[in-house]
Design a protein around this motif. Structure first.
Motif, PDB file in Angstrom:
ATOM      1  N   LYS A 116      -0.795  -8.842  -1.806  1.00 30.01           N
ATOM      2  CA  LYS A 116       0.491  -8.150  -1.922  1.00 30.01           C
ATOM      3  C   LYS A 116       0.296  -6.632  -1.963  1.00 30.01           C
ATOM      4  N   GLU A 120       1.620  -3.838   0.787  1.00 33.08           N
ATOM      5  CA  GLU A 120       2.473  -2.714   0.388  1.00 33.08           C
ATOM      6  C   GLU A 120       1.856  -1.386   0.804  1.00 33.08           C
ATOM      7  N   GLU A 121       0.527  -1.289   0.671  1.00 39.65           N
ATOM      8  CA  GLU A 121      -0.139  -0.044   1.056  1.00 39.65           C
ATOM      9  C   GLU A 121      -0.084   0.155   2.565  1.00 39.65           C
ATOM     10  N   ALA A 123       2.220  -0.782   4.489  1.00 36.31           N
ATOM     11  CA  ALA A 123       3.595  -0.498   4.893  1.00 36.31           C
ATOM     12  C   ALA A 123       3.949   0.975   4.748  1.00 36.31           C
ATOM     13  N   ARG A 124       3.130   1.737   3.989  1.00 38.04           N
ATOM     14  CA  ARG A 124       3.408   3.168   3.838  1.00 38.04           C
ATOM     15  C   ARG A 124       2.121   3.975   3.964  1.00 38.04           C
ATOM     16  N   ASN A 154       1.818   4.991  -6.194  1.00 34.63           N
ATOM     17  CA  ASN A 154       0.674   4.646  -5.368  1.00 34.63           C
ATOM     18  C   ASN A 154      -0.632   5.037  -6.050  1.00 34.63           C
ATOM     19  N   ASN A 157      -1.370   2.680  -8.840  1.00 35.73           N
ATOM     20  CA  ASN A 157      -1.819   1.389  -8.330  1.00 35.73           C
ATOM     21  C   ASN A 157      -3.276   1.458  -7.886  1.00 35.73           C
TER      22      ASN A 157
END
Length: 204
Positions: A116, A120-121, A123-124, A154, A157
């Motif tokens: 996951k 997410e990383e 995606a941006r 970010n 994370n």
């Protein structure tokens, strides 16, 4: 942990993917591969490291000790001409051991969280570039806009996963195209690029 406990069937393939996800999020390894510090075959060496880790977990007839996986990670980084001294090898080794134990129990939560976070990383991808370009705002006080909030999330994370910083002592190896992806400039200590393979002398 008993040496007789082994992953079976599909679990091995999923665990292999988990190993790759963990290694991809390891800043020291990722930066070494992207900048080919281990030569043109840097990516191949990283893939070999992942294969060595999988083989150790799935084929070892002896009980699995964290010291052994730390040695495998250390040797893999030395093959890329990087000596890691920031504690991230121990962090990665611990995460691998925990994930393996969970897989043996039929628990895939660590793997799902890794997947996951990776999605997410991906995606941006522009966020790390924004962080590197924003050199004027050294304090974390100005968090009024959405960009800063995204960057803070970010960074937090990434720090929770594995924190690694660069101490580039060899000017030949310094990047020429600006800040490295995923690394906020040149930090004060952490892992260093070495020009040749050195014997480990700092490990107990």
């Amino acid at each position: 942990m008993e040496g007789s406990r082994r992953l079976q069937g599909q679990s091995i393939g999923v665990f292999s993917e988990g190993i790759n996800l963990l290694l991809f999020r390891w800043s020291a390894l990722r930066t070494a591969v992207e900048n080919e510090w281990g030569g043109r075959e840097s990516r191949v060496k990283a893939e070999q490291l992942a294969n060595d880790i999988l083989s150790w977990f799935t084929q070892s007839k002896e009980p699995l000790y964290i010291d052994d996986i730390e040695d495998i990670l250390d040797q893999g980084m030395l093959s890329l001409n990087v000596e890691v001294e920031d504690g991230s090898i121990e962090e990665v080794a611990e995460k691998l051991m925990v994930m393996h134990e969970e897989f043996l129990e039929g628990n895939f939560s660590s793997f799902e969280n890794l997947r996951k976070a990776n999605l997410e990383e991906a995606a941006r991808p522009q966020v790390t570039q924004i962080v590197n370009d924003d050199e004027e705002d050294d304090s974390d006080d100005n968090r009024d806009n959405d960009e800063n909030m995204i960057m803070d999330d970010n960074n937090e994370n990434m720090n929770q996963e594995i924190s690694a910083s660069v101490a580039n002592t060899n000017s030949v190896n310094k990047p020429v195209n600006g800040p490295l992806p995923g690394v906020s400039g040149e930090a004060d200590d952490g892992w260093v690029v070495v020009s040749n393979r050195r014997n480990k002398g700092k490990k107990n």
